[in-house]
Design a protein around this motif. Structure first.
Motif, short mmCIF file in Angstrom:
data_model
loop_
_atom_site.label_atom_id
_atom_site.label_comp_id
_atom_site.label_asym_id
_atom_site.label_seq_id
_atom_site.Cartn_x
_atom_site.Cartn_y
_atom_site.Cartn_z
N TRP A 63 65.16 75.56 -10.58
CA TRP A 63 65.81 75.85 -9.16
C TRP A 63 67.04 76.07 -9.99
O TRP A 63 67.95 77.29 -9.85
CB TRP A 63 66.11 75.21 -8.06
CG TRP A 63 63.84 76.16 -7.56
CD1 TRP A 63 63.65 75.13 -7.35
CD2 TRP A 63 63.49 77.33 -7.13
NE1 TRP A 63 61.99 76.04 -7.16
CE2 TRP A 63 62.65 76.77 -7.01
CE3 TRP A 63 64.30 78.02 -6.37
CZ2 TRP A 63 61.47 78.21 -5.69
CZ3 TRP A 63 63.90 78.56 -5.36
CH2 TRP A 63 62.35 78.35 -4.66
N THR A 70 70.40 83.16 -4.45
CA THR A 70 69.80 83.63 -4.71
C THR A 70 69.85 84.97 -4.11
O THR A 70 71.30 85.25 -4.05
CB THR A 70 68.66 84.33 -3.94
OG1 THR A 70 69.36 83.66 -1.90
CG2 THR A 70 68.11 81.93 -3.91
N THR A 75 62.41 87.61 -4.81
CA THR A 75 61.09 86.23 -4.59
C THR A 75 61.02 84.98 -5.77
O THR A 75 61.05 85.94 -7.28
CB THR A 75 59.52 87.11 -4.98
OG1 THR A 75 59.55 88.51 -3.34
CG2 THR A 75 58.69 86.35 -4.53
N TYR A 76 60.98 84.81 -5.68
CA TYR A 76 61.44 83.20 -5.80
C TYR A 76 60.13 82.44 -6.57
O TYR A 76 60.18 81.62 -4.62
CB TYR A 76 62.83 82.45 -6.03
CG TYR A 76 63.55 83.19 -5.90
CD1 TYR A 76 64.80 83.14 -7.38
CD2 TYR A 76 64.63 84.02 -4.96
CE1 TYR A 76 65.53 84.16 -7.76
CE2 TYR A 76 65.55 84.63 -4.96
CZ TYR A 76 66.03 84.75 -6.32
OH TYR A 76 67.29 85.03 -6.31
N GLN A 78 57.84 79.13 -7.93
CA GLN A 78 57.69 78.17 -8.59
C GLN A 78 56.06 77.52 -9.00
O GLN A 78 55.26 77.85 -7.75
CB GLN A 78 58.04 77.16 -8.37
CG GLN A 78 57.87 75.82 -9.35
CD GLN A 78 58.88 73.73 -7.89
OE1 GLN A 78 59.45 74.71 -7.27
NE2 GLN A 78 58.41 73.36 -8.69
N THR A 89 69.85 75.33 -3.27
CA THR A 89 69.99 76.62 -3.54
C THR A 89 70.48 77.56 -1.69
O THR A 89 69.95 77.21 -1.08
CB THR A 89 68.52 77.51 -4.41
OG1 THR A 89 67.95 76.86 -4.75
CG2 THR A 89 68.71 78.44 -4.53
N LYS A 98 61.96 85.77 -0.59
CA LYS A 98 61.17 84.65 -0.94
C LYS A 98 60.69 83.98 -1.05
O LYS A 98 61.10 84.08 -2.77
CB LYS A 98 60.35 85.60 -0.20
CG LYS A 98 58.36 84.71 -0.44
CD LYS A 98 57.03 85.34 -0.46
CE LYS A 98 55.65 84.23 -0.51
NZ LYS A 98 54.91 84.52 -0.19
N CYS A 99 60.75 82.93 -1.14
CA CYS A 99 60.54 81.95 -2.28
C CYS A 99 59.50 81.04 -1.96
O CYS A 99 59.64 80.84 -0.42
CB CYS A 99 61.46 80.07 -1.66
SG CYS A 99 63.41 80.93 -1.61
N PHE A 126 67.26 73.78 0.01
CA PHE A 126 67.81 75.15 1.05
C PHE A 126 68.30 75.31 1.75
O PHE A 126 68.73 74.92 2.82
CB PHE A 126 66.46 75.85 0.96
CG PHE A 126 65.74 76.11 -0.37
CD1 PHE A 126 65.61 77.53 -0.90
CD2 PHE A 126 64.42 75.23 -0.16
CE1 PHE A 126 64.89 76.60 -2.23
CE2 PHE A 126 63.57 76.08 -0.93
CZ PHE A 126 63.84 76.61 -1.86
N ILE A 137 60.39 81.20 3.35
CA ILE A 137 60.32 80.28 2.43
C ILE A 137 58.71 79.69 2.75
O ILE A 137 58.65 78.80 3.90
CB ILE A 137 61.02 78.82 2.72
CG1 ILE A 137 62.57 79.09 2.71
CG2 ILE A 137 60.59 77.10 2.13
CD1 ILE A 137 63.75 78.66 3.05
N LEU A 140 55.87 75.46 -0.15
CA LEU A 140 57.08 74.50 -1.39
C LEU A 140 56.40 73.34 -0.46
O LEU A 140 56.71 72.52 0.83
CB LEU A 140 58.48 75.21 -1.68
CG LEU A 140 58.00 76.27 -2.08
CD1 LEU A 140 60.09 76.66 -2.51
CD2 LEU A 140 57.99 76.18 -3.55
#
Length: 928
Positions: A63, A70, A75-76, A78, A89, A98-99, A126, A137, A140
């Motif tokens: 990240w 961002t 959209t991120y 992982q 972040t 969106k993560c 975040f 989010i 995660l």
């Protein structure tokens, strides 16, 4: 009373609609956002990839590669099962972000930090700040490392929401935190205290644990926390100390302020404070008490803080300064604690308008120990089960002039006080079962199945069965018990929080499992995705399935009877846009009340190499553009955004006029000489684009390049004309030759210099060259004229060109010239004497002349040198003035040029008077 009931019913309907609308809105917005998003991939296992660019094939390895910030409409994701070490972040003034997670498996991707990145102030992994809207989010795992003090390496906050305390600020809105785990942090999810307003915050299906202070803190409005599990909160109680100043963290604290109005929903959570003391599972405190603030707490399980001694303890709930609250279906569990001190259920409730407390189960906890002033307010306590209430406490303590107490089971230990704070005549009480002491008989007295084991369901023969007072018209879900069983099941309501359920004859809502399926992107119509699994406690009932949200562009349909999910619209099945589509699927039974249940069905798309796309395009470029000039960039796209494209020209490239950058698609001039509008005004190229994915897929398009007509300089070269000397005036030598590459233009001709004696004239429109003054056309004087001629077009800029026009004068043989002369002679000149030189010339340089006497040479008195024209005496006897007083010689001079041209002249010889010697005559001699 009926008017108040009607108002409350309308209010509750409004609140319920607001929550339903808010949930649907979040799903709709989330779906809309995802459909239009760019996707950035993060895979910590990709460390060392020199080509990492955030694409699926070359994901970022951390990240940290985002440079802390961002971007909107991104959209991120992982990769599941990976662990990244990051700092912070920011979601700063961004929207539609969106993560989340991607890839197979169920292990959440984990982000771990051990510091605040040296920021010098608390940060979260975040950080959501002012101007951030529609932030999601999801899925995660955010983690730090707990230390023995606040300043040890620690994740200060999992998610921090911050901004201005200005009520007119652009506060963060529509923040959604779902399916996450947050652990080993100072705080879990926090909005800076008393500073930031947050409108529309959703926290759903999250696990928050091992937190030093607050699990969740927010002072905003329209907040929802549901389906979450919070435990090991306020761990400072272990690491720092037991006073509120040392360990003052709550599991959930909501403190609306900044004059924000809204509703807080706390639903279906497990909030476990058994391992730490102080403060509360849930605290609500309106900071400014301005605006309409309502509260719904339903179907939660509360385990209050364990240590409540010395006024440093806590309780399950502390509720203050709300307008109306509906608290129902909750469990407050105090059994099984290590200490003998019983925890509290509710420390304080202070309502501005109304409180509805019903179908709650309070097991071995202190009751309403301190309820703040709600004088003349509507307070209703219906159908609750209070069991094993401690003997040193109050079951209820109210300061209210309007208490309605119906259908409650109250089982108290000896010494407990049922009700304090208000006089009994102010209590509207009916059909309550109350017992003090004798706990061994409580199963019999109340008809419990087995209260000692925590089973508070009642038996069919229970005195609680069908003996409660019935009430209707009250707002907001008075029709389900603590197990969500429809009430009443019999002729009237039962007493207590649990309705008698005869062998499961009562209706229970279906349960839909959260599931994941995997299909290829672009799957065709009819492709089976999977079977949605749902169950119903009432096994004889049938279920009807439907998709209630998340179905982007109706990509899927579900068989209402079987739950089979199939593809009906392949367009949204684009891995690069929607790698995961989360459907909310509902199952509805056919029992009493047609109850429903719902679950999240995640359809994960497998990435498939897709054909790149190139459309017909056109560009304009100037004719005669120099080599390297860019004509334009061919636009092509690849649904597989991480792939690279290569370009080539297949056909139409006449004379190799253009070249294309293989990696860039830039069209540039390669042969400028081929770019002639008048010859070829348009190039129609066929261009192919190829991806570097599996199979190297291609697409082709027609790229049209239109040449722009540019005014071009006329063309004229040096030219030579030949003209005989002495040509007559008006003689036309010919036209100067000049051309203009631009069709339709006219040219103007001008002599700039070299026109000696204005010997020539030029027609301005035709370039015709005419002799104007032939007197200067003399080969021997000016053998060549060098005219500087300019020709100008009538196009833009009146472009011109110059050239040298050479006029070569040709030599013409000309008649020699001889002058008439008068020469004196002497009668006594002997032979051979020189008389004189005849004057003659020849215009033609280099020629020789021949002289001769053709007439008048009486008695051949004279001779002329043919080469020099020198006249000499040839016969002196003829020089007698008395006989020949004058000689008029006609002299002819002839050149040796073409035609042996000649001329004649008269050379007049006259005797000069001279004193002559007298002559003696012998008188004796006779003359002849």
């Amino acid at each position: 009373m009926m008017e108040e009931k009607a108002e409350l019913e309308q209010l509750n309907i409004t609140v319920n609609v607001k929550f339903i609308f808010f949930t649907i809105l979040l799903v709709f917005v989330y779906s809309t956002i995802i459909f239009a998003q760019n996707v950035v991939y993060i895979n910590p296992e990709n460390e060392g990839d020199p080509d990492e660019n955030g694409s699926y094939e070359h994901p970022f390895s951390s990240w940290k590669d985002l440079n802390l910030q961002t971007q909107s409409n991104f959209t991120y994701l992982q990769k599941r099962g990976t662990v990244d070490t990051a700092w912070v972040t920011y979601f700063d003034s961004v929207s539609n972000v969106k993560c989340g997670a991607y890839g197979p498996g169920n292990t959440l991707p984990k982000i771990v930090t051990h510091s605040d990145n040296g920021a010098g102030h608390p940060n979260g992994l975040f950080n959501v700040t002012n101007g951030a809207h529609h932030i999601t989010i999801d899925s995660l795992h955010l983690s730090g490392v707990l230390g023995v003090s606040w300043y040890d390496p620690i994740l200060i906050m999992g998610i921090k929401i911050s901004g201005s305390n200005n009520p007119n600020a652009d506060w963060p809105t529509n923040i959604s935190i779902t399916n996450c785990e947050i652990a080993y942090a100072g705080s879990g999810i926090i909005t800076l205290k008393f500073q930031t307003g947050v409108d529309s915050l959703l926290i759903d299906n999250c696990k928050i644990h091992d937190i030093m202070a607050e699990g969740i803190f927010s002072p905003g409005a329209n907040m929802t926390v549901r389906n979450c599990h919070l435990y090991r909160i306020n761990m400072a109680w272990h690491y720092v100390g037991h006073t509120h100043g040392e360990s003052g963290g709550d599991a959930i604290q909501m403190s609306p302020g900044n004059s924000m109005a809204g509703t807080v929903l706390i639903e279906n959570n497990i909030i476990d404070r058994r391992e730490t003391g102080n403060k509360f599972c849930f605290i609500y405190n309106d900071l400014d008490n301005v605006g309409e603030h309502n509260l719904i707490v339903r179907y939660n399980t509360f385990y209050p803080p364990k240590d409540t001694a010395d006024d440093e303890g806590g309780a399950a709930m502390y509720l203050k300064k709300f307008d109306t609250a509906w608290i129902y279906g909750n469990k407050y569990i105090g059994r099984g604690y290590a200490t003998t001190e019983r925890p509290e259920s509710v420390a304080q409730i202070q309502a501005n308008k109304a409180l509805y407390f019903y179908y709650n189960l309070l097991d071995s906890v202190g009751g309403f120990e301190s309820i703040g002033p709600i004088n003349d307010k509507d307070l209703r306590v219906f159908n609750n089960t209070f069991v094993d209430m401690p003997g040193d406490r109050n079951v209820m303590r109210f300061l209210s002039d309007s208490l309605h107490l119906y259908n409650n089971i109250i089982a108290m230990q000896p010494g407990a006080t049922l009700l304090t704070g208000t006089s009994t005549e102010k209590v509207d009480s009916a059909n309550n079962l109350i017992q003090t002491g004798n706990p061994d008989s409580w199963n019999t007295i109340f008809g419990f199945v087995n209260w000692q084991n925590g089973d508070y369901h009642i038996t069919e023969g229970s005195p609680s069965h069908n003996t409660g007072v019935d009430y209707y018209g009250y707002p907001y879900n008075f029709y389900f018990d603590n197990d969500s069983v429809q009430v009443p099941q019999g002729i009237t309501r039962d007493i207590g929080a649990l309705e008698f359920d005869e062998g499961g004859a009562s209706n229970s809502p279906p349960q839909v499992e959260n599931q994941e399926f995997y299909i290829d992107e672009n799957s065709t119509f009819g492709t089976q995705v999977g079977i949605v699994i749902a169950s119903d406690y009432n096994t004889a009932q049938t279920l009807t399935f439907s998709i209630i949200s998340g179905n982007i562009n109706n990509a899927f349909e579900i068989n209402s009877s079987t739950g089979e999910l199939t593809v009906v619209n392949s367009t949204p099945l684009n891995f690069e846009v929607n790698p995961v589509i989360d459907l909310i699927v509902q199952a509805k039974d056919n029992g009493f009340g047609t109850l429903t249940g719902q679950g999240t069905i995640s359809v994960n798309l497998n990435d498939v190499n897709e054909v790149p796309s190139i459309i017909n395009q056109s560009f304009n470029t100037n004719e005669n553009g120099s080599n390297g000039t860019q004509a334009g960039t061919v636009n092509a796209t690849d649904p597989d955004t991480w792939q690279t494209l290569s370009y080539q020209i297949l056909s139409g490239n006449t004379s190799n006029a253009f070249q294309i950058g293989a990696g860039t698609g830039i069209l540039s001039v390669a042969n400028s000489s081929a770019l002639d509008f008048e010859t070829l005004s348009q190039f129609v190229l066929t261009i192919e684009v190829t991806d570097n994915g599996s199979g190297n897929l291609t697409d082709q398009a027609i790229i049209t390049i239109n040449l722009i007509d540019v005014n071009e300089q006329p063309e004229m070269v040096n030219q030579t004309f030949t003209l005989a000397e002495n040509s007559y005036n008006g003689y036309e030598l010919g036209n100067i030759i000049a051309i203009d590459p631009d069709n339709g233009q006219s040219l103007t001709y001008t002599i700039l210099s070299g026109n000696t004696g204005s010997a020539f004239y030029m027609e301005t429109t035709t370039g015709l060259l005419i002799v104007l003054n032939n007197s200067f056309l003399n080969y021997e004087v000016i053998p060549e004229f060098y005219l500087l001629v300019e020709v100008t077009d009538n196009g833009q800029g009146n472009l011109s060109v110059q050239a040298t026009i050479t006029i070569s004068i040709t030599d013409v043989n000309e008649v020699p010239q001889i002058e008439d002369m008068v020469l004196p002679i002497d009668p006594f000149m002997p032979d051979g004497s020189e008389v004189g030189q005849v004057i003659a010339s020849d215009p033609d340089n280099g020629q020789t002349m021949t002289f001769e006497i053709i007439d008048g040479n009486t008695d051949n008195a004279f001779a002329i040198n043919p080469g020099t024209g020198l006249i000499t005496v040839a016969n002196s006897n003829a020089l007698d003035p008395s006989i020949n007083p004058i000689f008029a010689l006609t002299v002819k001079v002839t050149d040796n040029g073409a035609g042996n041209l000649f001329a004649q002249g008269t050379v007049t010889l006259t005797f000069e008077e001279t004193n002559q010697q007298p002559i003696m005559i012998n008188k004796n001699t006779k003359p002849y």
